[in-house]
Enzyme design. Structure first.
Site, mmCIF file in Angstrom:
data_model
loop_
_atom_site.group_PDB
_atom_site.id
_atom_site.type_symbol
_atom_site.label_atom_id
_atom_site.label_comp_id
_atom_site.label_asym_id
_atom_site.label_seq_id
_atom_site.Cartn_x
_atom_site.Cartn_y
_atom_site.Cartn_z
ATOM 1 N N LYS A 183 63.189 0.179 20.029
ATOM 2 C CA LYS A 183 62.496 0.350 18.749
ATOM 3 C C LYS A 183 62.799 1.742 18.211
ATOM 4 C CE LYS A 183 58.406 1.833 17.609
ATOM 5 N NZ LYS A 183 58.833 2.564 16.390
ATOM 6 N N GLY A 236 59.631 11.154 22.149
ATOM 7 C CA GLY A 236 58.728 11.347 21.018
ATOM 8 C C GLY A 236 57.694 12.400 21.359
ATOM 9 N N SER A 237 56.565 12.323 20.694
ATOM 10 C CA SER A 237 55.556 13.374 20.851
ATOM 11 C C SER A 237 54.793 13.210 22.172
ATOM 12 C CB SER A 237 54.575 13.314 19.688
ATOM 13 O OG SER A 237 53.946 12.043 19.673
ATOM 14 N N THR A 238 54.175 14.293 22.598
ATOM 15 C CA THR A 238 53.369 14.248 23.820
ATOM 16 C C THR A 238 52.176 13.311 23.632
ATOM 17 O OG1 THR A 238 54.126 16.423 24.521
ATOM 18 C CG2 THR A 238 52.007 15.704 25.400
ATOM 19 N N GLY A 241 53.403 9.851 24.067
ATOM 20 C CA GLY A 241 53.735 9.679 25.493
ATOM 21 C C GLY A 241 52.480 9.386 26.306
ATOM 22 N N CYS A 293 63.137 18.942 19.187
ATOM 23 C CA CYS A 293 62.227 19.105 20.326
ATOM 24 C C CYS A 293 62.428 20.474 20.973
ATOM 25 C CB CYS A 293 62.442 17.996 21.334
ATOM 26 S SG CYS A 293 64.144 17.835 21.888
ATOM 27 N N GLU A 390 52.953 22.655 18.549
ATOM 28 C CA GLU A 390 54.324 22.283 18.203
ATOM 29 C C GLU A 390 54.316 21.999 16.695
ATOM 30 O OE1 GLU A 390 55.995 18.390 19.175
ATOM 31 O OE2 GLU A 390 57.877 19.349 19.695
HETATM 32 P P1 NAD Z 1 56.197 10.093 17.625
HETATM 33 O O1 NAD Z 1 55.661 10.258 18.995
HETATM 34 O O2 NAD Z 1 55.255 10.029 16.497
HETATM 35 O O3 NAD Z 1 57.064 8.745 17.545
HETATM 36 C C1 NAD Z 1 58.182 8.535 18.385
HETATM 37 C C2 NAD Z 1 58.395 7.049 18.533
HETATM 38 O O4 NAD Z 1 57.304 6.515 19.275
HETATM 39 C C3 NAD Z 1 58.430 6.284 17.220
HETATM 40 O O5 NAD Z 1 59.373 5.242 17.321
HETATM 41 C C4 NAD Z 1 57.007 5.726 17.120
HETATM 42 O O6 NAD Z 1 56.918 4.555 16.341
HETATM 43 C C5 NAD Z 1 56.716 5.436 18.580
HETATM 44 N N1 NAD Z 1 55.311 5.408 18.965
HETATM 45 C C6 NAD Z 1 54.285 6.131 18.447
HETATM 46 N N2 NAD Z 1 53.136 5.815 19.089
HETATM 47 C C7 NAD Z 1 53.457 4.901 20.030
HETATM 48 C C8 NAD Z 1 52.698 4.170 20.986
HETATM 49 N N3 NAD Z 1 51.377 4.345 21.119
HETATM 50 N N4 NAD Z 1 53.329 3.283 21.789
HETATM 51 C C9 NAD Z 1 54.660 3.101 21.683
HETATM 52 N N5 NAD Z 1 55.432 3.730 20.767
HETATM 53 C C10 NAD Z 1 54.831 4.637 19.956
HETATM 54 O O7 NAD Z 1 57.272 11.249 17.438
HETATM 55 P P2 NAD Z 1 58.145 11.560 16.154
HETATM 56 O O8 NAD Z 1 57.270 12.192 15.124
HETATM 57 O O9 NAD Z 1 58.962 10.370 15.780
HETATM 58 O O10 NAD Z 1 59.175 12.645 16.749
HETATM 59 C C11 NAD Z 1 58.847 13.974 16.924
HETATM 60 C C12 NAD Z 1 58.401 14.248 18.347
HETATM 61 O O11 NAD Z 1 59.425 13.834 19.247
HETATM 62 C C13 NAD Z 1 58.210 15.731 18.602
HETATM 63 O O12 NAD Z 1 57.052 15.915 19.363
HETATM 64 C C14 NAD Z 1 59.457 16.116 19.398
HETATM 65 O O13 NAD Z 1 59.299 17.245 20.213
HETATM 66 C C15 NAD Z 1 59.699 14.872 20.185
HETATM 67 N N6 NAD Z 1 61.091 14.808 20.647
HETATM 68 C C16 NAD Z 1 61.357 15.088 21.956
HETATM 69 C C17 NAD Z 1 62.690 15.093 22.412
HETATM 70 C C18 NAD Z 1 63.002 15.433 23.853
HETATM 71 O O14 NAD Z 1 64.135 15.221 24.279
HETATM 72 N N7 NAD Z 1 62.063 15.944 24.614
HETATM 73 C C19 NAD Z 1 63.732 14.805 21.521
HETATM 74 C C20 NAD Z 1 63.418 14.524 20.186
HETATM 75 C C21 NAD Z 1 62.084 14.529 19.758
#
Ligand code: NAD
Length: 487
Positions: A183, A236-238, A241, A293, A390
């Site tokens: 996704k 994605g975000s903490t 996660g 990130c 962040e």
């Molecule tokens: P986000 O967590 O809002 O979303 C990331 C993905 O997760 C999206 O596809 C979203 O639809 C999905 N998602 C959201 N809630 C979910 C849930 N409850 N269950 C399953 N899927 C869910 O993050 P974002 O705003 O898209 O991206 C920015 C964040 O990603 C920042 O915190 C950044 O630091 C992090 N990031 C980390 C890395 C790394 O390698 N550590 C790389 C890129 C981005």
């Protein structure tokens, strides 16, 4: 050939991509282009039944294609053909990526796209080089550690570098013999859809990569909680996660790799090459307008050289060229959404209210899209929102130190430990401090990834669990079985 394009005339892939076909679906979530704030479409949200369908296609394709059990070199060959096609279709991919994301089209062909193709090649080469082990167990028995793919891997990616993030997930999972249901972010799905389409054109069995569109709470949760998905790979975000960990705990435990947020420090010592340091630090916080990130968002600089380093960074910040991502000459990215820009501004203003001094920026840019001016905040305390949160935007804080211990204390963050930068000419100090810094990646006298994909990436603390890239990412897509045979 010019890479610039008219966003109103771009042909976009439509619908979920399951079993090698686009399945059109009605959109429900409004989508905006960050470069001009225009609403242009709506993203479908796959319900649990659609995720079921994708998982079932992935499972049956795995069984019918023999992908997991074929001579591994066959997997290597087809993944190389896919990488060839990614390079051949780089212009189309670049435009699909730039259309609705924050990535300027002029930076993509030699950047994200070339790197994604290389990463797929890198993982392709693991398929026939990393196997099971015979282990010493004594003369009366034979011990083996057998390695096998998981089956169907569920992957979820963010919007900030959509294509690269998809390649990070797909390359190792496929090379290791799995099928994938992925996704992408609901904000930036198109390049991932086209990437999957290219895999089928390259000869990957249709149904090994399935892309479902949707949000986190509905589609994402259906993936992480699906009983036939054996492993989760998330970036994605903490916060998300943490929600995923909760869902996995409730729906059935399975392994997961989580690549999460960061608040990375950059330590500059007075003996460093100061031009090089300022340049690397400015590039890091300006690239993708800080929406990375690993963005090095906290400058911690030795007091005696602070003025010089700050002046050089401000000069770079003032020289950015903001423009729509579809204009080849633009080099400074918009913020992904109006909401995210408002959040950045809120964090900047509340930090100023708590005593920070804004040396440049500190406001939205006068532009049709969601641009925010590169911002430098000095005089921040360790508890300032700009130091703790962040921000995921072009905001750099500056703190100064006199002693090495003070620099280490300032660099430590209670939540995050994704990356850190260290600038010094003193080799002993560099080695000493790389041991003390609490981060999953440390760059010394540079602040950027290289093309050495053998180096894994991942966080300490709440910046993540497990690694992407490197041998670790391949191994994370295989499970092991211990076998002991009495002879
Ligand atoms: P986000 O967590 O809002 O979303 C990331 C993905 O997760 C999206 O596809 C979203 O639809 C999905 N998602 C959201 N809630 C979910 C849930 N409850 N269950 C399953 N899927 C869910 O993050 P974002 O705003 O898209 O991206 C920015 C964040 O990603 C920042 O915190 C950044 O630091 C992090 N990031 C980390 C890395 C790394 O390698 N550590 C790389 C890129 C981005």
């Amino acid at each position: 050939m010019s890479l610039s394009f008219d966003p109103d005339r771009l042909d976009l892939p439509r619908g979920h991509f399951i079993g090698g076909q686009y399945l059109p679906a009605n959109g429900v979530m409004p989508m905006h282009r960050p470069s001009d704030a225009r609403e242009y479409a709506a993203c479908p949200v796959a319900p649990a039944e659609m995720v079921d369908q994708a998982v079932s296609v992935a499972k049956s394709t795995l069984a019918a294609s023999g992908w997991a059990t074929c001579p591994p070199r066959d997997r290597t060959r087809v993944l190389h053909r896919w990488a060839d096609l990614i390079e051949a279709e780089a212009v189309t991919l670049a435009r699909l990526e730039a259309f609705c994301s924050t990535r300027p089209v002029g930076q993509l062909i030699d950047g994200d796209i070339a790197v994604s193709a290389e990463q797929i090649r890198f993982f392709a080469e693991f398929a026939d080089k990393q196997g099971s082990d015979l282990v010493p167990t004594g003369a009366a028995s034979l011990g083996m550690i057998m390695s096998e793919p998981y089956g169907v891997v569920g992957a979820i990616t963010p919007w900030n570098v959509p294509l690269s993030m998809a390649a990070w997930k797909l390359g190792p999972a496929l090379a290791a013999g799995n099928a994938v249901v992925l996704k992408p972010s609901e904000l930036t799905p198109y390049s991932t859809l086209f990437l999957a389409e290219l895999s089928v054109r390259a000869g990957l069995p249709a149904g090994l990569i399935n892309i479902v569109l949707g949000d986190g709470p509905t589609t994402g949760a259906a993936i992480t909680g699906h009983p036939d998905i054996a492993k989760i790979s998330f970036t994605g975000s903490t916060g998300a996660g943490s929600a995923i960990m909760q869902n996995i705990a409730l729906t059935g435990i399975k392994p997961m790799t989580l690549e999460l947020g960061g608040k990375s420090p950059q330590l500059v010592f007075a003996d460093a090459d100061l031009d090089l340091s300022a340049n690397a630090i400015a590039t890091s916080i300006l690239s993708n307008a800080g929406q990375a990130c690993v963005a090095g968002s906290r400058l911690i600089v030795e007091e005696s050289v602070a003025e010089q380093v700050i002046a050089a960074i401000i000069a770079r910040m003032k020289a950015v060229k903001a423009g729509p991502t579809w204009d080849e000459t633009s080099s400074y990215s918009p913020i992904i959404s109006q909401r995210q820009r408002a959040r950045i501004d809120h964090l900047v203003q509340s930090s100023i209210a708590q005593g920070a001094e804004c040396l440049t920026g500190g406001q939205a840019m006068d532009h049709a899209g969601h641009f925010y001016a590169p911002t430098l905040l000095s005089g921040v305390s360790q508890s300032s929102p700009a130091v703790q949160e962040e921000i995921f935007g072009p905001v750099l804080t500056v703190q100064t130190f006199r002693e090495e211990d003070e620099a280490i204390a300032l660099s430590d963050h209670p939540t995050y430990g994704l990356a850190a930068g260290l600038f010094t000419r003193d080799l002993s100090r560099a080695l000493r401090l790389t041991q003390r810094l609490q981060a999953g990646t440390i760059w010394v006298n540079r602040y950027s990834r290289s093309r050495d994909h053998i180096l894994p990436t991942g966080g300490y603390k709440q910046s993540g669990i497990g690694k992407d890239l490197g041998r670790d990412a391949y191994l994370a897509n295989r499970k092991t079985k211990s076998v002991l045979i009495n002879l």
